[in-house]
Write a protein that holds these residues in place. Sequence first.
Motif, PDB file in Angstrom:
ATOM      1  N   TYR A 152       4.095   1.674  -1.492  1.00 56.08           N
ATOM      2  CA  TYR A 152       4.523   1.505  -2.778  1.00 56.08           C
ATOM      3  C   TYR A 152       3.301   2.275  -3.618  1.00 56.08           C
ATOM      4  O   TYR A 152       3.680   3.224  -4.283  1.00 56.08           O
ATOM      5  CB  TYR A 152       4.650   0.158  -3.245  1.00 56.08           C
ATOM      6  CG  TYR A 152       4.841  -0.012  -4.846  1.00 56.08           C
ATOM      7  CD1 TYR A 152       6.167   0.181  -5.362  1.00 56.08           C
ATOM      8  CD2 TYR A 152       3.678  -0.517  -5.476  1.00 56.08           C
ATOM      9  CE1 TYR A 152       6.109  -0.159  -6.710  1.00 56.08           C
ATOM     10  CE2 TYR A 152       3.681  -0.733  -6.712  1.00 56.08           C
ATOM     11  CZ  TYR A 152       4.898  -0.452  -7.413  1.00 56.08           C
ATOM     12  OH  TYR A 152       5.054  -0.543  -8.827  1.00 56.08           O
ATOM     13  N   ALA A 153       2.171   1.791  -3.345  1.00 56.51           N
ATOM     14  CA  ALA A 153       1.111   2.096  -4.262  1.00 56.51           C
ATOM     15  C   ALA A 153       0.719   3.670  -3.792  1.00 56.51           C
ATOM     16  O   ALA A 153       0.648   4.484  -4.927  1.00 56.51           O
ATOM     17  CB  ALA A 153      -0.240   1.495  -4.441  1.00 56.51           C
ATOM     18  N   PHE A 181       3.849   6.212  -5.023  1.00 54.52           N
ATOM     19  CA  PHE A 181       4.205   6.279  -6.477  1.00 54.52           C
ATOM     20  C   PHE A 181       3.259   6.875  -7.054  1.00 54.52           C
ATOM     21  O   PHE A 181       3.297   7.564  -8.166  1.00 54.52           O
ATOM     22  CB  PHE A 181       4.486   4.758  -6.982  1.00 54.52           C
ATOM     23  CG  PHE A 181       6.080   4.399  -6.734  1.00 54.52           C
ATOM     24  CD1 PHE A 181       6.478   4.558  -5.607  1.00 54.52           C
ATOM     25  CD2 PHE A 181       6.604   3.689  -7.764  1.00 54.52           C
ATOM     26  CE1 PHE A 181       7.999   3.920  -5.261  1.00 54.52           C
ATOM     27  CE2 PHE A 181       7.870   3.155  -7.666  1.00 54.52           C
ATOM     28  CZ  PHE A 181       8.455   3.510  -6.236  1.00 54.52           C
ATOM     29  N   SER A 182       2.030   6.850  -6.792  1.00 50.03           N
ATOM     30  CA  SER A 182       0.620   7.398  -7.400  1.00 50.03           C
ATOM     31  C   SER A 182       0.768   8.806  -6.944  1.00 50.03           C
ATOM     32  O   SER A 182       0.207   9.909  -7.497  1.00 50.03           O
ATOM     33  CB  SER A 182      -0.421   6.650  -7.039  1.00 50.03           C
ATOM     34  OG  SER A 182      -0.936   6.735  -5.828  1.00 50.03           O
ATOM     35  N   ARG A 183       1.217   9.160  -5.286  1.00 46.80           N
ATOM     36  CA  ARG A 183       0.837  10.794  -5.132  1.00 46.80           C
ATOM     37  C   ARG A 183       2.056  11.518  -5.637  1.00 46.80           C
ATOM     38  O   ARG A 183       1.623  12.608  -6.030  1.00 46.80           O
ATOM     39  CB  ARG A 183       1.429  10.465  -3.426  1.00 46.80           C
ATOM     40  CG  ARG A 183       1.050  11.882  -2.782  1.00 46.80           C
ATOM     41  CD  ARG A 183       1.328  11.494  -1.343  1.00 46.80           C
ATOM     42  NE  ARG A 183       0.653  10.520  -0.604  1.00 46.80           N
ATOM     43  CZ  ARG A 183       1.294   9.630   0.161  1.00 46.80           C
ATOM     44  NH1 ARG A 183       2.407   9.810   0.677  1.00 46.80           N
ATOM     45  NH2 ARG A 183       0.618   8.847   0.942  1.00 46.80           N
ATOM     46  N   TYR A 238       3.344  11.135  -8.606  1.00 54.92           N
ATOM     47  CA  TYR A 238       3.307  10.670 -10.072  1.00 54.92           C
ATOM     48  C   TYR A 238       4.075  11.403 -11.102  1.00 54.92           C
ATOM     49  O   TYR A 238       5.011  10.429 -11.612  1.00 54.92           O
ATOM     50  CB  TYR A 238       1.715  10.752 -10.717  1.00 54.92           C
ATOM     51  CG  TYR A 238       1.416  10.281 -12.113  1.00 54.92           C
ATOM     52  CD1 TYR A 238       1.138   8.905 -11.969  1.00 54.92           C
ATOM     53  CD2 TYR A 238       1.457  11.051 -13.047  1.00 54.92           C
ATOM     54  CE1 TYR A 238       0.959   8.371 -13.086  1.00 54.92           C
ATOM     55  CE2 TYR A 238       1.191  10.266 -14.238  1.00 54.92           C
ATOM     56  CZ  TYR A 238       1.007   9.260 -14.303  1.00 54.92           C
ATOM     57  OH  TYR A 238       0.728   8.540 -15.753  1.00 54.92           O
ATOM     58  N   LEU A 239       4.138  12.348 -11.365  1.00 50.83           N
ATOM     59  CA  LEU A 239       5.005  13.327 -12.233  1.00 50.83           C
ATOM     60  C   LEU A 239       6.299  12.990 -11.495  1.00 50.83           C
ATOM     61  O   LEU A 239       7.410  12.895 -12.770  1.00 50.83           O
ATOM     62  CB  LEU A 239       4.712  14.745 -12.454  1.00 50.83           C
ATOM     63  CG  LEU A 239       3.225  14.762 -12.978  1.00 50.83           C
ATOM     64  CD1 LEU A 239       2.634  16.364 -12.921  1.00 50.83           C
ATOM     65  CD2 LEU A 239       3.123  14.146 -14.423  1.00 50.83           C
ATOM     66  N   MET A 264       7.732  10.733 -10.080  1.00 50.52           N
ATOM     67  CA  MET A 264       8.285   9.302 -10.387  1.00 50.52           C
ATOM     68  C   MET A 264       8.920   9.216 -11.859  1.00 50.52           C
ATOM     69  O   MET A 264       9.793   8.590 -12.174  1.00 50.52           O
ATOM     70  CB  MET A 264       7.385   8.230 -10.092  1.00 50.52           C
ATOM     71  CG  MET A 264       6.805   8.143  -8.944  1.00 50.52           C
ATOM     72  SD  MET A 264       7.982   8.430  -7.435  1.00 50.52           S
ATOM     73  CE  MET A 264       9.140   7.036  -7.206  1.00 50.52           C
ATOM     74  N   SER A 290       0.832  -1.226   0.013  1.00 51.61           N
ATOM     75  CA  SER A 290      -0.075  -0.051  -0.008  1.00 51.61           C
ATOM     76  C   SER A 290       0.905   1.229  -0.102  1.00 51.61           C
ATOM     77  O   SER A 290       0.325   2.319  -0.593  1.00 51.61           O
ATOM     78  CB  SER A 290      -0.845  -0.059   1.302  1.00 51.61           C
ATOM     79  OG  SER A 290      -0.222  -0.163   2.255  1.00 51.61           O
TER      80      SER A 290
END
Lengths: 334, 474
Positions: A88-89, A92-94, A96-97, A99, A86
Amino acid sequence: MTNVGSLATKPLFGLPLAELWFALLFFILGMFLFLDGFDFGVGVLFATRNDDHEKEQLLAAVGPFWDGNEVWLVVFGGALFAAFPSVYANLFSRYYLLMFAILAALGLRGLAPEMYEEREDSRWRTLWGYSFVIGSTVTPFLLGLFIMNWLVGATGLITPVGILGGVTVLALTIVDGAAFLGLKTRGALRGEMRDYGVRAAVGYLGVAISTLGAIYMTEPGLRSSFRSPLIVALVILTATLTGIYIVALRSNRYYAAFATTAALVFGLVGLVATLLFPFVDRTAGLTIREAIISTLPLNLMSIMASVLLPIVLVYFVVLYSAFSGPVDTEESYG
Amino acid sequence: MVDPVLASRLQFALTTIVHIIFPVMSMGLAPFLIYFTWKEIRTKQPVYEQLRRFWTQIFAVSFVVGTVTGLVLEFEFGTNFAAFSTTAGELFGGPLALEGMMAFMLEATFLGIFVFGRGRVSDRLYFLSSIAVGLGTWLSAVWILIANSWMQTPRGFEIVVENDQQIVRLTDPLAAYLNPRFPYMFIHMQNAAVESVALFMAGVAAYYVFRHHVWGYSIEHINVWEKTLKIALVVLLITAPLQVIQGDGYARHVLETQPQKFAAMEAVWETDSYVPEYIVAFPMDVNDLLNPRTKDLFGIGIPGGASWLASGGNPQATIRGLETFSTKSPPVAIVFWAFRIMVALGFWFILLALWGTYRWWRGELFEDGLLHKALMASSLLGFVAVEVGWIVTEVGRQPWVIQGVMKTSASVSPNLTGAEATFTLLGFVTGYILLLGLYTYVVGRIIRAGPPAKDELTQSESTRAPESEVTSSD
């Protein structure tokens, strides 16, 4: 159904596996920052070279190593995914740009030496030389930004402490790269690299302490952690190690300087981990124990990792021994 | 602005479609490189060093691009499919981590030695490095395909709800990781990689053989290319029939475990028996040409063929139609055509292998210009077959990301905005066009430059002059 027995109910040997995986994650991050760190540092120092011969030597110095070093980042992503899915998810999505910016910069760094060697005309080489420098500079900066955002639980992409964190990691990679080039080059080139290393070390200490100060000022939630004796010890250790690094370089003890760099990197990673603890995702309010996967896969991953990672370290020993010593002044990348 | 779900799906499709080229190249080249290295050390014939050095250059550049594009995929599960990663991470994250630790590390470290270290390490360590690199590429496939096959035939888990979030919890690791699809997928993929690279090698070699023998230009190192052509043909003769025979079993496994995908592959809308195997099919109405749900088809087919294949020999067998599933069908036209292209290519590769072998047997392998042209034209078709094959696998399982457990539409990161997703999608379109262009350019240059000249070789006895002895003892 296979009988998985007590593997499904009890942690292996009653160990605090969640905390161990948290530590392992930062160990892997440290390995990446130390090993690929010198590749980045060499890429930054590449900008200071005008002579084609010297540029070739810098590329040849990292040639056999950088790919293996970068895999520590792959393993970092994998370990985070496997142990704290969770987190990792969320992370990486928070970011986003951020990453994808890291991936782009890292991609540029990886392609550039390969392309540089492909042709000899000066326009082509200028283009890919710049790409190598930009990729090698931007990647550690953005990684520092990411690590700092993670630590303080930033909701935006770019924060003042994040920028300071980025500069800290960037400075550390130059410290790392200069020590590595001390081992890999000879003569006047080595002398110049040594001087850059000394300056970068002074800069690193300054910016690292400023970053800590900025965290203390801007993040009230983290303030209490600063009283932990471990933090105080790590700060003192970092200052001492920086001194040792400078003395080692000045007295031409390059192995000592390189080893000190490793300690500096793990000191920094240790600081981040200690400040973050017991959380693993501050923004989502997730502690290590809340975010860890369930007992059965955790036990399995622990067995696998404790067998595999020592073997991986052996691969690196084999690789680094095969290419020990300075690069030939005539040697090139390809 | 593209909707974040659609943009994420397109982006993942694009990044996997581009990425798969490079692992196929490295997995397929690996056994050849091990063989060349072994022969080089054993026989000391210059041709094997030339072969090893030439193909290692292509391996190295493919590996670099594969690292760059592969890292993107590992990150995308988190960036774009956070809901999937949170739900399935306990099962899915492990194989990815193990791929890194067990496979990628092995490959990347020993590749340093394999590419840069010929003169620095002993023959034995050098040979071991070639094996380590090859093993690394194949172990990567093991873990990645374990993860993927689990999504196709999920086993060994239960679903629990934690903090209002559905979580897939691992209950039986052996059932999950050695799920029924895995062996089919692994053999199909690895054989495809070797077959694709054999075709690529044969195409490159045929180009030089054609110019030398048919057109009469004198090509340097023509013996290297003649050898390449023969080795590639032998490998093609083994892999091409195996791929089709094993693929037949694979398709039947799909029928048993993912009947909706199978129905899409055959475009069977209503449950029927004696279903024909269409070779080609067109909508009866021109307006339906682009409609993936078109039912009224004119097709040329083998009567009872699909039923016969599906049941393993019974033309009367019943195939369950797409209409009977409660979930929406996958885009049928894409799956139907991708499957047909793959199968047609599979048979074409067998034909090529037989044609080449026959000419070789007759002693005319280097004289048949038409064969050379066919091989040149087919040099990239193995990769095309891999791409369409994966399209069947991945588009065919829609709408599920985990078959029967989680829909793709529910797997995307909840806080992702359309603007962010569109921005990165456009970035990837631009970046990957450039990347593919550069890769093609570099591989093209390597091929045009050809293998290293004999006097540049380091190992072979025939070229080992006293002065090279001195320079190599550093």
